[in-house]
Structures are given as structure tokens and as C-alpha cells.
Design a protein around this motif. Structure first.
Motif, PDB file in Angstrom:
ATOM      1  N   LEU A  87       0.843  -1.183   0.000  1.00 16.94           N
ATOM      2  CA  LEU A  87       0.000   0.000   0.000  1.00 16.94           C
ATOM      3  C   LEU A  87       0.886   1.243   0.000  1.00 16.94           C
ATOM      4  CD1 LEU A  87      -3.002   0.777   0.162  1.00 16.94           C
ATOM      5  CD2 LEU A  87      -2.719   0.918   2.633  1.00 16.94           C
ATOM      6  N   TRP A  88       0.576   2.186  -0.905  1.00 13.45           N
ATOM      7  CA  TRP A  88       1.312   3.446  -1.028  1.00 13.45           C
ATOM      8  C   TRP A  88       0.339   4.605  -0.867  1.00 13.45           C
ATOM      9  CZ3 TRP A  88       6.586   3.951  -2.648  1.00 13.45           C
ATOM     10  CH2 TRP A  88       7.228   2.742  -2.849  1.00 13.45           C
ATOM     11  N   SER A 109      -5.455   2.625  -7.955  1.00 18.22           N
ATOM     12  CA  SER A 109      -5.942   3.568  -6.962  1.00 18.22           C
ATOM     13  C   SER A 109      -7.124   2.933  -6.244  1.00 18.22           C
ATOM     14  CB  SER A 109      -6.384   4.875  -7.619  1.00 18.22           C
ATOM     15  OG  SER A 109      -5.285   5.509  -8.213  1.00 18.22           O
ATOM     16  N   LEU A 110      -7.213   3.145  -4.957  1.00 21.35           N
ATOM     17  CA  LEU A 110      -8.323   2.574  -4.185  1.00 21.35           C
ATOM     18  C   LEU A 110      -9.542   3.472  -4.197  1.00 21.35           C
ATOM     19  CD1 LEU A 110      -6.383   1.072  -1.168  1.00 21.35           C
ATOM     20  CD2 LEU A 110      -7.113  -0.047  -3.259  1.00 21.35           C
ATOM     21  N   PHE A 111      -9.341   4.754  -4.450  1.00 17.82           N
ATOM     22  CA  PHE A 111     -10.454   5.712  -4.448  1.00 17.82           C
ATOM     23  C   PHE A 111     -10.350   6.609  -5.669  1.00 17.82           C
ATOM     24  CE2 PHE A 111      -9.093   4.909  -0.047  1.00 17.82           C
ATOM     25  CZ  PHE A 111     -10.237   4.302   0.449  1.00 17.82           C
ATOM     26  N   THR A 112     -11.485   7.140  -6.105  1.00 17.49           N
ATOM     27  CA  THR A 112     -11.486   8.128  -7.187  1.00 17.49           C
ATOM     28  C   THR A 112     -11.413   9.521  -6.561  1.00 17.49           C
ATOM     29  OG1 THR A 112     -13.879   8.349  -7.235  1.00 17.49           O
ATOM     30  CG2 THR A 112     -12.915   6.624  -8.630  1.00 17.49           C
ATOM     31  N   LEU A 149      -7.335   4.654   5.640  1.00 18.20           N
ATOM     32  CA  LEU A 149      -6.733   4.887   4.330  1.00 18.20           C
ATOM     33  C   LEU A 149      -6.979   6.327   3.891  1.00 18.20           C
ATOM     34  CD1 LEU A 149      -7.850   1.637   2.501  1.00 18.20           C
ATOM     35  CD2 LEU A 149      -5.557   2.177   3.335  1.00 18.20           C
ATOM     36  N   LEU A 150      -6.024   6.888   3.191  1.00 15.91           N
ATOM     37  CA  LEU A 150      -6.169   8.233   2.645  1.00 15.91           C
ATOM     38  C   LEU A 150      -6.731   8.151   1.228  1.00 15.91           C
ATOM     39  CD1 LEU A 150      -2.789   9.727   3.882  1.00 15.91           C
ATOM     40  CD2 LEU A 150      -5.035   9.906   4.953  1.00 15.91           C
ATOM     41  N   LEU A 151      -7.295   9.253   0.739  1.00 15.36           N
ATOM     42  CA  LEU A 151      -7.871   9.266  -0.609  1.00 15.36           C
ATOM     43  C   LEU A 151      -6.839   8.975  -1.688  1.00 15.36           C
ATOM     44  CD1 LEU A 151     -10.384  12.258  -0.446  1.00 15.36           C
ATOM     45  CD2 LEU A 151     -10.894   9.806  -0.520  1.00 15.36           C
ATOM     46  N   LEU A 169      -6.681  -0.657   8.699  1.00 19.87           N
ATOM     47  CA  LEU A 169      -8.134  -0.553   8.659  1.00 19.87           C
ATOM     48  C   LEU A 169      -8.570   0.332   7.497  1.00 19.87           C
ATOM     49  CD1 LEU A 169      -8.862  -0.104  12.466  1.00 19.87           C
ATOM     50  CD2 LEU A 169      -9.092  -2.183  11.094  1.00 19.87           C
ATOM     51  N   TYR A 170      -9.681  -0.021   6.904  1.00 22.51           N
ATOM     52  CA  TYR A 170     -10.201   0.722   5.755  1.00 22.51           C
ATOM     53  C   TYR A 170     -10.374   2.211   6.083  1.00 22.51           C
ATOM     54  CZ  TYR A 170     -13.311   1.908   1.895  1.00 22.51           C
ATOM     55  OH  TYR A 170     -13.872   2.491   0.793  1.00 22.51           O
TER      56      TYR A 170
END
Length: 95
Positions: free
Chosen positions: A24-25, A89-92, A61-63, A57-58
Motif C-alpha cells: 500500500l502506497w 488507486s483505491l479511491f477516485t 486509508l487516505l484518498l 483498517l479501511y
């Protein structure tokens, strides 16, 4: 989707032995230590059925969080070679 040319790294006697690392980055910096799947011997096809659980934990996480995957070929003791990878990317940017 094009075909993957594995002639440069594949074992000519059969399927290469591979493992995957993921990490995770956030903001271009390592956010967790790399996680590595167990080494796996492949006989007929490349199929993983392994759950990866990251130590975070979810809601923490940062955007800008991204998950990287790297596929490693085992060329002998202590000689892994990266043969592929991807970052997602985990989020848009939309909220």
C-alpha cells in the motif's frame, strides 16, 4: 488485451514458479510493509486462490492510497526477478 510474452523469463521446461508481492502506497510513499504470497509451484496454469489481508483498517486509508502488485519469478535461491506488475488507486477523486 494483448498476449503476454513470457519467453524472456519463463522456464522452458514448464511453468515458472512465481509469487506476488503487494504494498500500500500513499502520496508516493510506502504506507505499509510489502506483503508476499507464499511461493507456489504451477503445473498446468497460473491460478492463484490466495486471500491478501493488509495490516490496516479501511477507515485509516487516505484518498490518495494505491495498491501495487508485483509478480516475481524465482530464478534460484535469492534471485527473484520482477516479471510484471500493476498499480491501482483505491479511491477516485470524486467524493
Amino acid at each position: 488485451m494483448g498476449k503476454l510474452d513470457i519467453s524472456e523469463w519463463a522456464d522452458p521446461s514448464g511453468l515458472s514458479d512465481l509469487y506476488i508481492s503487494c504494498q500500500l502506497w500513499t502520496d508516493g510513499k510506502e504506507y505499509t510493509m510489502p506483503f508476499r504470497t507464499p511461493w507456489k509451484e504451477f503445473n498446468k496454469s497460473y491460478t492463484w486462490n490466495h486471500v491478501i489481508t493488509l495490516p490496516i483498517l479501511y477507515n485509516s486509508l487516505l484518498l490518495s492510497s494505491q495498491l501495487t502488485f508485483t509478480i516475481w519469478n524465482v530464478r534460484g535461491p535469492g534471485r527473484p526477478v520482477a516479471v510484471g506488475g500493476s498499480t491501482m488507486s483505491l479511491f477516485t477523486s470524486k467524493r
